[in-house]
Design an enzyme around this catalytic site. Structure first.
Site, PDB file in Angstrom:
ATOM      1  N   ALA A  39      24.387  14.243 -10.885  1.00 41.70           N
ATOM      2  CA  ALA A  39      25.441  13.956  -9.916  1.00 41.70           C
ATOM      3  C   ALA A  39      26.593  14.908 -10.214  1.00 41.70           C
ATOM      4  CB  ALA A  39      25.895  12.512 -10.088  1.00 41.70           C
ATOM      5  N   GLY A  65      21.117  12.534 -12.340  1.00 40.61           N
ATOM      6  CA  GLY A  65      20.844  12.274 -10.931  1.00 40.61           C
ATOM      7  C   GLY A  65      19.806  13.215 -10.355  1.00 40.61           C
ATOM      8  N   GLU A 124      16.654  11.668 -11.203  1.00 37.80           N
ATOM      9  CA  GLU A 124      16.525  10.426 -10.418  1.00 37.80           C
ATOM     10  C   GLU A 124      16.079  10.746  -8.988  1.00 37.80           C
ATOM     11  OE1 GLU A 124      20.545   9.146 -11.728  1.00 37.80           O
ATOM     12  OE2 GLU A 124      19.582   7.198 -11.960  1.00 37.80           O
TER      13      GLU A 124
HETATM   14  C1  3H9 Z   1      24.697  11.541 -13.303  1.00 38.88           C
HETATM   15  O1  3H9 Z   1      23.854  12.255 -12.869  1.00 38.88           O
HETATM   16  C2  3H9 Z   1      24.922  10.135 -12.840  1.00 38.88           C
HETATM   17  C3  3H9 Z   1      23.780   9.560 -12.059  1.00 38.88           C
HETATM   18  O2  3H9 Z   1      22.850   8.920 -12.910  1.00 38.88           O
HETATM   19  C4  3H9 Z   1      24.233   8.486 -11.130  1.00 38.88           C
HETATM   20  C5  3H9 Z   1      25.172   8.828 -10.028  1.00 38.88           C
HETATM   21  C6  3H9 Z   1      25.425   7.721  -9.097  1.00 38.88           C
HETATM   22  N1  3H9 Z   1      28.697  17.976 -12.412  1.00 38.88           N
HETATM   23  O3  3H9 Z   1      27.313  23.634 -19.171  1.00 38.88           O
HETATM   24  P1  3H9 Z   1      27.514  24.887 -18.432  1.00 38.88           P
HETATM   25  C7  3H9 Z   1      29.392  22.649 -14.411  1.00 38.88           C
HETATM   26  S1  3H9 Z   1      25.797  12.084 -14.486  1.00 38.88           S
HETATM   27  C8  3H9 Z   1      29.676  18.854 -12.195  1.00 38.88           C
HETATM   28  O4  3H9 Z   1      28.547  25.830 -18.922  1.00 38.88           O
HETATM   29  P2  3H9 Z   1      24.899  25.767 -19.224  1.00 38.88           P
HETATM   30  C9  3H9 Z   1      30.153  22.902 -15.695  1.00 38.88           C
HETATM   31  O5  3H9 Z   1      31.335  22.167 -15.756  1.00 38.88           O
HETATM   32  C10 3H9 Z   1      25.345  13.767 -14.774  1.00 38.88           C
HETATM   33  N2  3H9 Z   1      29.744  20.047 -12.825  1.00 38.88           N
HETATM   34  O6  3H9 Z   1      26.147  25.695 -18.243  1.00 38.88           O
HETATM   35  C11 3H9 Z   1      30.359  24.388 -15.599  1.00 38.88           C
HETATM   36  O7  3H9 Z   1      31.405  24.593 -14.668  1.00 38.88           O
HETATM   37  P3  3H9 Z   1      32.460  25.768 -14.835  1.00 38.88           P
HETATM   38  C12 3H9 Z   1      24.130  13.887 -15.595  1.00 38.88           C
HETATM   39  C13 3H9 Z   1      28.776  20.353 -13.692  1.00 38.88           C
HETATM   40  O8  3H9 Z   1      23.953  26.712 -18.603  1.00 38.88           O
HETATM   41  C14 3H9 Z   1      29.068  24.898 -14.949  1.00 38.88           C
HETATM   42  O9  3H9 Z   1      28.519  23.763 -14.285  1.00 38.88           O
HETATM   43  N3  3H9 Z   1      23.900  15.268 -15.921  1.00 38.88           N
HETATM   44  C15 3H9 Z   1      27.733  19.472 -13.968  1.00 38.88           C
HETATM   45  O10 3H9 Z   1      25.348  25.994 -20.621  1.00 38.88           O
HETATM   46  C16 3H9 Z   1      28.069  25.446 -15.921  1.00 38.88           C
HETATM   47  O11 3H9 Z   1      27.833  24.469 -16.934  1.00 38.88           O
HETATM   48  C17 3H9 Z   1      24.438  15.839 -17.012  1.00 38.88           C
HETATM   49  O12 3H9 Z   1      25.086  15.201 -17.799  1.00 38.88           O
HETATM   50  C18 3H9 Z   1      27.695  18.239 -13.277  1.00 38.88           C
HETATM   51  N4  3H9 Z   1      26.708  17.343 -13.462  1.00 38.88           N
HETATM   52  O13 3H9 Z   1      24.279  24.316 -19.196  1.00 38.88           O
HETATM   53  C19 3H9 Z   1      24.171  17.311 -17.211  1.00 38.88           C
HETATM   54  N5  3H9 Z   1      26.918  20.035 -14.899  1.00 38.88           N
HETATM   55  O14 3H9 Z   1      31.672  27.026 -14.757  1.00 38.88           O
HETATM   56  C20 3H9 Z   1      25.473  18.024 -17.477  1.00 38.88           C
HETATM   57  C21 3H9 Z   1      27.457  21.239 -15.176  1.00 38.88           C
HETATM   58  O15 3H9 Z   1      33.406  25.558 -13.722  1.00 38.88           O
HETATM   59  N6  3H9 Z   1      25.306  19.445 -17.540  1.00 38.88           N
HETATM   60  N7  3H9 Z   1      28.561  21.442 -14.451  1.00 38.88           N
HETATM   61  O16 3H9 Z   1      33.054  25.534 -16.190  1.00 38.88           O
HETATM   62  C22 3H9 Z   1      24.752  20.083 -18.597  1.00 38.88           C
HETATM   63  O17 3H9 Z   1      24.259  19.499 -19.539  1.00 38.88           O
HETATM   64  C23 3H9 Z   1      24.803  21.587 -18.590  1.00 38.88           C
HETATM   65  O18 3H9 Z   1      25.799  21.976 -17.702  1.00 38.88           O
HETATM   66  C24 3H9 Z   1      23.480  22.280 -18.180  1.00 38.88           C
HETATM   67  C25 3H9 Z   1      23.710  23.811 -18.021  1.00 38.88           C
HETATM   68  C26 3H9 Z   1      22.418  22.044 -19.253  1.00 38.88           C
HETATM   69  C27 3H9 Z   1      22.979  21.777 -16.860  1.00 38.88           C
END
Ligand code: 3H9
Length: 698
Positions: free
Chosen positions: A67, A106, A109
């Site tokens: 999400a 998400g 999901e």
């Molecule tokens: C969820 O899904 C809830 C649901 O169950 C229910 C909903 C109802 N949202 O980490 P990076 C941005 S909760 C917004 O440097 P990498 C991040 O801020 C979510 N932004 O890259 C950054 O922005 P900026 C569950 C996000 O290659 C840019 O993307 N998911 C999100 O080192 C690059 O990120 C997670 O917890 C997001 N969800 O790693 C996964 N994710 O360039 C969270 C990233 O402006 N994300 N951004 O600074 C991660 O673990 C890592 O970002 C990922 C990539 C492994 C994907």
């Protein structure tokens, strides 16, 4: 995060197969516009009589990674992600999700709402919500147990760590894995699917509810014992229980309520702040392209140097490690070898992988072998003379264009950089022990550092999978970068409380109660009291600065902490947990008597508040001096480097639960006792005057 594109979802056709293509860089987060786009495309494809099956896939580096976390603080937008997953699940045509990159939260999901999942070999999937203090809130807690069984589902959500596509396929979460073109394979898969597809309730894998209840009892107890029984963890267990006992609609309602409660909790707010603070910290003002890096040279194979070498080997770098003499080489080899033996014994690596990693390691006594290294990291002991000598030798041997780094934590960076003869190419890279595990690296930048040297150091940290925080240092500004400056203040404040009446146990208990895994005196015993003692002795000090001699008196007794079985605590042979050291309590009492200090009593809340206030003031001082660029940088360092509880977001985040004016008033009440510690930092005064908060500076 960049602005979401106007049309982040496209509907394409390949014959009878409709493709719903998501494109919302950088990670295809499922924000409102994306959800609306998917819902519209799905309805159109379902209504089109020429379409027999639907594929959901994404452009760019990944299938949705979750999400959009940034939307969590905004009013809800329709359709919710949970609604969208149900729409997909109840679609009358078969839906295949095609996963690549990191299909997380998400995103996974959404894929579980689909009837089938195909993934590319290198995809990773997981439900990491627990790391944000929440639980999967779009059906994950209900659909995952139905796909893989309750216990595996619980373990996966509690760990929050992604698994490879191969493992996910073995679990039953992924139907097919392809090494070829994902989209082609997904379309081919969809073409096979004219048969009826299963609804959530028809999916197999219903676990034995009784067995699960028995397993959760043990799991709840284990979480409590290890201090991991967070709200989100307990809710995950409850929701999986519901998945076994009630129809999916009821389970989804229960999950929704639990998700909303967790989302509003202070711990989720703290963890979400920590998530974004880490990513903001990794952005440096230097925008020069990084230089190429393939071989890393490391000088010094002690705990730190060996840890750095392992961290580099784990990420596929070639490493040349230089130690003094044969015995130095052998000890370093033993350290690194033991790490790999343990990893193999624990099943984290195969023997072949361990052996392959070690072929990238060259161990030598000769500094002149460093000529082909792209980055050379000096990691010898924290002794200025020694470091100056080694850095000069490194400067003599390194090729032109190599980036040189020193792993000092508090020596004068400018002086060390000059010793190399090429200060422009030299930066500080302060790894935190154990370097093969700890994610934090402070990248210290001095006035003359070349932008491309800094970018290269930053890129190296990123490639090591670690979190880089930039610390800007100038000669004459306080010793240490961000973490050690805050830590020194924290320790001095604790020592003042000790001198005035608290015991080490009281202080440690108060800080553990706050959420630290260990209190300051347990940490001191573990690190070795001689280390901090040496630093205190070598650091210049104002004559009128408050100084507490208790630690020096303990060191004078030869009690250096765990390594001598005696420090603030006594450690019986083989024990890691200490019992209070009665002799230290007597030493402290004698110290108070000698200095005419009347013993006061402190409550746990007073101890905790004083120490937190001190950290905030130290952080504000670092921001005033420009050593740290953002309050979030201080938070990131304290969380990763010093065990500040992530669920509290860091000291500067926590400070915003009150006001700078109140913090100032409390500091002013303490100031006379230790002006070097408790004089409010200029930035605090400024924020108080302008009625702003630290968050305004992030
Ligand atoms: C969820 O899904 C809830 C649901 O169950 C229910 C909903 C109802 N949202 O980490 P990076 C941005 S909760 C917004 O440097 P990498 C991040 O801020 C979510 N932004 O890259 C950054 O922005 P900026 C569950 C996000 O290659 C840019 O993307 N998911 C999100 O080192 C690059 O990120 C997670 O917890 C997001 N969800 O790693 C996964 N994710 O360039 C969270 C990233 O402006 N994300 N951004 O600074 C991660 O673990 C890592 O970002 C990922 C990539 C492994 C994907």
């Amino acid at each position: 995060m960049k602005q979401a594109p106007k049309h982040p979802v496209r509907l394409e056709r390949q014959g009878s197969i409709a493709l719903i293509v998501i494109e919302n860089p950088p990670v295809n987060a499922l924000g409102g516009a994306v959800r609306r786009g998917i819902a519209a495309a799905l309805s159109a494809a379902e209504a089109n009589p020429l379409v027999t099956a639907i594929v959901i896939c994404a452009n760019g580096r990944t299938f949705p990674a979750g999400a959009d976390i940034r939307e969590f603080n905004q009013p809800a937008q329709e359709p919710g992600l949970g609604q969208l997953c149900t729409m997909i699940e109840t679609c009358s045509k078969p839906v295949v999700a095609a996963l690549h990159g990191t299909a997380l939260g998400g995103g996974l999901e959404l894929a579980m709402g689909a009837h089938f999942r195909i993934a590319s070999t290198d995809a990773r999937v997981g439900l990491p919500e627990i790391n944000l203090g929440i639980l999967p809130g779009a059906g994950g807690t209900q659909r995952l147990p139905r796909l893989v069984g309750a216990e595996l589902a619980m373990d996966m959500m509690l760990a929050g760590a992604p698994v490879s596509a191969g493992i996910a396929a073995e679990m039953g979460l992924i139907d097919r894995v392809t090494g070829g073109d994902l989209r082609e394979a997904a379309v081919a898969f969809a073409r096979e699917l004219s048969m009826p597809h299963p609804t959530a309730e028809q999916r197999g894998q219903f676990s034995d509810a009784n067995a699960y209840m028995a397993a959760t009892k043990a799991r709840r107890a284990e979480l409590k014992q290890t201090g991991q029984a967070s709200r989100a963890a307990l809710k995950i267990i409850d929701c999986v229980e519901a998945a076994l006992l009630v129809p999916i609609e009821t389970g989804l309602e229960m999950e929704r309520a639990a998700f909303e409660e967790c989302l509003r909790s202070p711990e989720s707010q703290g963890m979400r702040h920590a998530f974004f603070a880490e990513r903001a910290a990794a952005k440096f003002p230097e925008d020069a392209p990084p230089r190429d890096i393939s071989r890393i040279g490391i000088v010094g194979g002690g705990m730190m140097g060996a840890g750095i070498a392992i961290a580099c080997l784990q990420r596929g770098f070639d490493v040349t490690l230089v130690e003094q003499g044969e015995s130095g080489v052998n000890t370093a080899l033993e350290r690194i070898g033991t790490h790999y033996e343990r990893a193999i014994a624990k099943g984290r690596l195969s023997e072949a992988q361990g052996a392959a990693a070690l072929t990238h390691l060259q161990l030598t006594t000769k500094l002149d072998t460093l000529g082909d290294a792209d980055v050379i990291i000096e990691a010898v002991g924290e002794d200025e003379e020694l470091k100056l000598r080694i850095l000069k030798e490194i400067g003599d041997q390194a090729r032109q264009g190599a980036v040189l780094a020193t792993n000092t934590s508090y020596l004068d960076l400018m002086r060390l950089a000059q010793a190399t003869g090429r200060p422009n190419d030299t930066v500080g890279l302060h790894f935190f022990a154990p370097a093969q595990v700890n994610k934090l690296v402070e990248v210290a930048v001095h006035d003359d550092a070349d932008a491309s040297a800094v970018s290269t150091a930053q890129a190296l940290v990123k490639r090591l999978g670690k979190v880089a925080v930039r610390a800007k240092v100038s000669s004459g500004v306080g010793a240490g970068y961000i973490g050690n400056r805050v830590l020194e203040a924290y320790r001095l404040a604790a020592d003042i409380l000790l001198e005035e009446g608290a015991t080490p146990q009281q202080i440690d208990t108060a800080m553990r109660g706050f959420g630290f895994k260990m209190g300051p005196y347990q940490v001191a015993d573990m690190s070795g009291l001689d280390i901090a003692h040496a630093r205190r002795q070598s650091s210049p000090r104002d004559a009128d600065a408050r100084y507490v001699e208790i630690a020096d008196k303990i060191v004078a007794q030869g009690w250096l902490g765990q390594k001598t079985h005696r420090g603030y605590y006594v450690y019986p042979e083989g024990a890691r947990d200490g019992v209070p050291n009665g002799d230290v309590l007597k030493l402290i009492a004698a110290h108070r008597a000698e200095n005419g200090i009347t013993e006061q009593s402190f409550t746990e809340a007073e101890i905790r508040d004083t120490l937190l206030l001190t950290m905030v003031n130290a952080g504000a001082q670092l921001l005033t001096e420009g050593v740290a660029a953002r309050p979030g940088d201080v938070d990131t360092v304290m969380i990763h480097g010093f065990g500040y509880p992530r669920s509290r977001g860091g000291p500067m985040f926590e400070a915003d639960t009150t006001t700078p004016a109140l913090i100032m008033r409390r500091l002013e009440a303490l100031q006379a006792q230790a002006p070097n510690l408790w004089t409010p930092a200029p930035l605090l005064r400024e924020l108080a005057r302008e009625r702003r908060k630290f968050a305004d500076l992030n």
